[in-house]
Write a protein that holds these residues in place. Sequence first.
Motif, mmCIF file in Angstrom:
data_model
loop_
_atom_site.group_PDB
_atom_site.id
_atom_site.type_symbol
_atom_site.label_atom_id
_atom_site.label_comp_id
_atom_site.label_asym_id
_atom_site.label_seq_id
_atom_site.Cartn_x
_atom_site.Cartn_y
_atom_site.Cartn_z
ATOM 1 N N VAL A 1 -26.692 0.867 32.649
ATOM 2 C CA VAL A 1 -26.874 -0.581 32.709
ATOM 3 C C VAL A 1 -28.230 -0.859 33.346
ATOM 4 O O VAL A 1 -28.506 -0.397 34.455
ATOM 5 N N PHE B 1 -19.333 -6.007 31.350
ATOM 6 C CA PHE B 1 -20.598 -6.512 31.890
ATOM 7 C C PHE B 1 -20.528 -7.972 32.287
ATOM 8 O O PHE B 1 -21.483 -8.521 32.816
ATOM 9 N N GLY C 1 -23.095 -11.720 31.295
ATOM 10 C CA GLY C 1 -22.472 -10.637 30.554
ATOM 11 C C GLY C 1 -22.027 -11.009 29.160
ATOM 12 O O GLY C 1 -21.326 -10.248 28.504
ATOM 13 N N TYR D 1 -19.712 -4.361 36.629
ATOM 14 C CA TYR D 1 -20.166 -2.977 36.790
ATOM 15 C C TYR D 1 -20.669 -2.705 38.216
ATOM 16 O O TYR D 1 -20.568 -1.587 38.704
#
Length: 180
Positions: free
Chosen positions: A100, A38, A139, A43
């Motif tokens: 996500v 992340f 992230g 992603y």
Amino acid sequence: MSPLYDEHRDRGGPPTTTDAGAIDPKSPGSEEYFNSWFRDGNYKSHPAFTKVTSAPYPSAVTAGSKIEVYVTGPLDGPYSRISPDRSGSNAVMVPRTIIVREVLDANGKLTKITVMAKGLDGYNPALGDWYFGEFDPRGNVLLDAKGKPRTGKLTDCYGCHLPRAKDAYLFGVPDSARAR
């Protein structure tokens, strides 16, 4: 730390998916490596992830925020049957599925990333083997008030997700915001 997937897998390369849209078991498996997916929005460009929202939709959790969603697997996979507007989809998410959620402020700026990942059987049986994670816009794992990482079996998430057992403990995306 409990394994999310399999601590003993090779730790090279990015995650890959199976035909069912799950992260391939040959991919690295430690929670630390998982969390690294992340960082800096990796992603978004990874072929394992599909953007399932056509546009940001209002958050039911944080007033004034909007949500964008990415999921491993195809756009028409099991996640597409789940909607916050109705329950009882009986969708089944395969282990290693990752969801996500980007939390955006009123101006569309990314403020937080929340993640749910379907672990292997036995990872978290109290909530369908789901892993939870909260990350800053870069992230990095967020910490709670005591300095503990906001990842893993976050029991404070259970209250909202337990009633959604017939929807794989998920809320999905409103039909009006779903990519087609």
